[in-house]
Design a protein around this motif. Sequence first.
Motif, PDB file in Angstrom:
ATOM      1  N   TYR A  24       0.842  -1.184   0.000  1.00  0.00           N
ATOM      2  CA  TYR A  24       0.000   0.000   0.000  1.00  0.00           C
ATOM      3  C   TYR A  24       0.884   1.244   0.000  1.00  0.00           C
ATOM      4  O   TYR A  24       1.901   1.297   0.697  1.00  0.00           O
ATOM      5  CB  TYR A  24      -0.898  -0.021   1.240  1.00  0.00           C
ATOM      6  N   PHE A  25       0.498   2.249  -0.802  1.00  0.00           N
ATOM      7  CA  PHE A  25       1.243   3.495  -0.871  1.00  0.00           C
ATOM      8  C   PHE A  25       0.299   4.676  -0.711  1.00  0.00           C
ATOM      9  O   PHE A  25      -0.875   4.601  -1.058  1.00  0.00           O
ATOM     10  CB  PHE A  25       1.936   3.659  -2.239  1.00  0.00           C
ATOM     11  N   VAL A  26       0.853   5.776  -0.220  1.00  0.00           N
ATOM     12  CA  VAL A  26       0.194   7.074  -0.317  1.00  0.00           C
ATOM     13  C   VAL A  26       1.111   7.944  -1.157  1.00  0.00           C
ATOM     14  O   VAL A  26       2.255   8.199  -0.778  1.00  0.00           O
ATOM     15  CB  VAL A  26      -0.051   7.712   1.058  1.00  0.00           C
ATOM     16  N   LEU A  27       0.625   8.390  -2.318  1.00  0.00           N
ATOM     17  CA  LEU A  27       1.426   9.185  -3.236  1.00  0.00           C
ATOM     18  C   LEU A  27       1.141  10.674  -3.044  1.00  0.00           C
ATOM     19  O   LEU A  27       0.000  11.054  -2.771  1.00  0.00           O
ATOM     20  CB  LEU A  27       1.127   8.795  -4.678  1.00  0.00           C
ATOM     21  N   PRO A  28       2.146  11.513  -3.189  1.00  0.00           N
ATOM     22  CA  PRO A  28       1.906  12.963  -3.100  1.00  0.00           C
ATOM     23  C   PRO A  28       0.845  13.397  -4.092  1.00  0.00           C
ATOM     24  O   PRO A  28       0.878  13.043  -5.271  1.00  0.00           O
ATOM     25  CB  PRO A  28       3.278  13.566  -3.446  1.00  0.00           C
ATOM     26  N   LEU A  29      -0.128  14.148  -3.605  1.00  0.00           N
ATOM     27  CA  LEU A  29      -1.243  14.712  -4.374  1.00  0.00           C
ATOM     28  C   LEU A  29      -2.256  13.663  -4.825  1.00  0.00           C
ATOM     29  O   LEU A  29      -3.432  13.965  -4.974  1.00  0.00           O
ATOM     30  CB  LEU A  29      -0.743  15.465  -5.622  1.00  0.00           C
ATOM     31  N   MET A  30      -1.843  12.424  -5.031  1.00  0.00           N
ATOM     32  CA  MET A  30      -2.725  11.427  -5.627  1.00  0.00           C
ATOM     33  C   MET A  30      -3.380  10.515  -4.606  1.00  0.00           C
ATOM     34  O   MET A  30      -4.328   9.811  -4.919  1.00  0.00           O
ATOM     35  CB  MET A  30      -1.957  10.595  -6.649  1.00  0.00           C
ATOM     36  N   GLY A  31      -2.876  10.483  -3.382  1.00  0.00           N
ATOM     37  CA  GLY A  31      -3.525   9.712  -2.343  1.00  0.00           C
ATOM     38  C   GLY A  31      -3.214   8.231  -2.374  1.00  0.00           C
ATOM     39  O   GLY A  31      -2.153   7.803  -2.832  1.00  0.00           O
ATOM     40  N   SER A  32      -4.156   7.431  -1.898  1.00  0.00           N
ATOM     41  CA  SER A  32      -3.955   6.003  -1.678  1.00  0.00           C
ATOM     42  C   SER A  32      -3.890   5.205  -2.968  1.00  0.00           C
ATOM     43  O   SER A  32      -4.609   5.498  -3.928  1.00  0.00           O
ATOM     44  CB  SER A  32      -5.087   5.434  -0.816  1.00  0.00           C
TER      45      SER A  32
ATOM     46  N   GLU B 229     -10.050   9.075  -6.916  1.00  0.00           N
ATOM     47  CA  GLU B 229      -9.840   9.763  -8.177  1.00  0.00           C
ATOM     48  C   GLU B 229      -9.426  11.209  -7.965  1.00  0.00           C
ATOM     49  O   GLU B 229      -8.944  11.848  -8.880  1.00  0.00           O
ATOM     50  CB  GLU B 229     -11.109   9.703  -9.020  1.00  0.00           C
ATOM     51  N   ALA B 230      -9.650  11.744  -6.773  1.00  0.00           N
ATOM     52  CA  ALA B 230      -9.337  13.139  -6.541  1.00  0.00           C
ATOM     53  C   ALA B 230      -7.956  13.275  -5.935  1.00  0.00           C
ATOM     54  O   ALA B 230      -7.653  12.627  -4.950  1.00  0.00           O
ATOM     55  CB  ALA B 230     -10.372  13.764  -5.598  1.00  0.00           C
ATOM     56  N   PRO B 231      -7.074  14.098  -6.509  1.00  0.00           N
ATOM     57  CA  PRO B 231      -5.748  14.268  -5.934  1.00  0.00           C
ATOM     58  C   PRO B 231      -5.813  14.726  -4.495  1.00  0.00           C
ATOM     59  O   PRO B 231      -6.636  15.552  -4.121  1.00  0.00           O
ATOM     60  CB  PRO B 231      -5.119  15.349  -6.825  1.00  0.00           C
ATOM     61  N   GLY B 232      -4.938  14.192  -3.678  1.00  0.00           N
ATOM     62  CA  GLY B 232      -4.848  14.611  -2.296  1.00  0.00           C
ATOM     63  C   GLY B 232      -5.775  13.891  -1.359  1.00  0.00           C
ATOM     64  O   GLY B 232      -5.800  14.169  -0.173  1.00  0.00           O
ATOM     65  N   GLU B 233      -6.529  12.934  -1.848  1.00  0.00           N
ATOM     66  CA  GLU B 233      -7.448  12.205  -0.988  1.00  0.00           C
ATOM     67  C   GLU B 233      -7.159  10.721  -1.060  1.00  0.00           C
ATOM     68  O   GLU B 233      -6.575  10.241  -2.009  1.00  0.00           O
ATOM     69  CB  GLU B 233      -8.897  12.451  -1.412  1.00  0.00           C
TER      70      GLU B 233
END
Length: 278
Positions: A143-151, A239-243
């Motif tokens: 599992y990753f959390v990406l900058p701006l793109m989220g989970s 689908e929403a960046p940052g969430e």
Amino acid sequence: MATLPKFGSILVLAVLLGGCAGATHDGVYDPLEPVNREIFDFNHSLDKHAALPAASYYKHALPDSVRTGVHNFMSNLSLPVSMANDLLQGEVTYAGYAICRLGVNSTIGILGFTDPATDMGCIGRDEDFGQTLGVWGVPGGPYFVLPLMGSTTARDVGGKLLIDHYFNPFSYVRYSGKYYVGLGQTAIKAVDQRSRAVSALHEVERTSIDYYAAMRRLYALRRDAAITNEPRPGARPPEAPGESPVLDDDDNPTPGDKPTAAPPPPAPAPLAPDAPRQ
């Protein structure tokens, strides 16, 4: 462009760490949790100071009919990707629905701003290559959390970000200003998705002891439901960046979602001991 090698290094590191860390208590494999939490906090701060104010203004400044039209239009643009993935999953019927929706909504529906296809029985659903891999048994991986793109997970980031682009015929059209059009499309989609989750995400944060863990679990549940095509547990893909997941507000349903099955009829009342059977 140096970001891609760095991200690739993170993926490799996560795989190498796979044997050193197990799943969390909620069953999500999160070997890079300390790093993920830092990125999650960054995304959350950015959401509070940028995405949330923009989404709140968008939600209250525009009437429901306009926002629904924008959402329908953005969904219509993604139909070729859904159609391709339906075919790869062997879902020929849903691929036909996607073709129907694209043809009907793009014409009668005025470029997709309205959704007459649903009234005609052409059911809509969002499919991506990460789901396709999951349907064919590929595990999610770390599992990753990406900058701006989220989970996301290793499977989903490889599918959604690297493959789905090639399924969209619009990506092959060359014209001046294409980069800025794509950037605007991403921004509009982000604001649209965030505006649909203002109350729901606030409620998750308010009631969660660990907001990061709660969002991680919701993402995993939603992705599992999307892969198995089971009724969703109240969350949409990120689908929403940052969430992390994008939740739907109860008062703002999403047009074109898969219909849920009708409830089964009530079971007959038990017969009394002396009642005659028919």
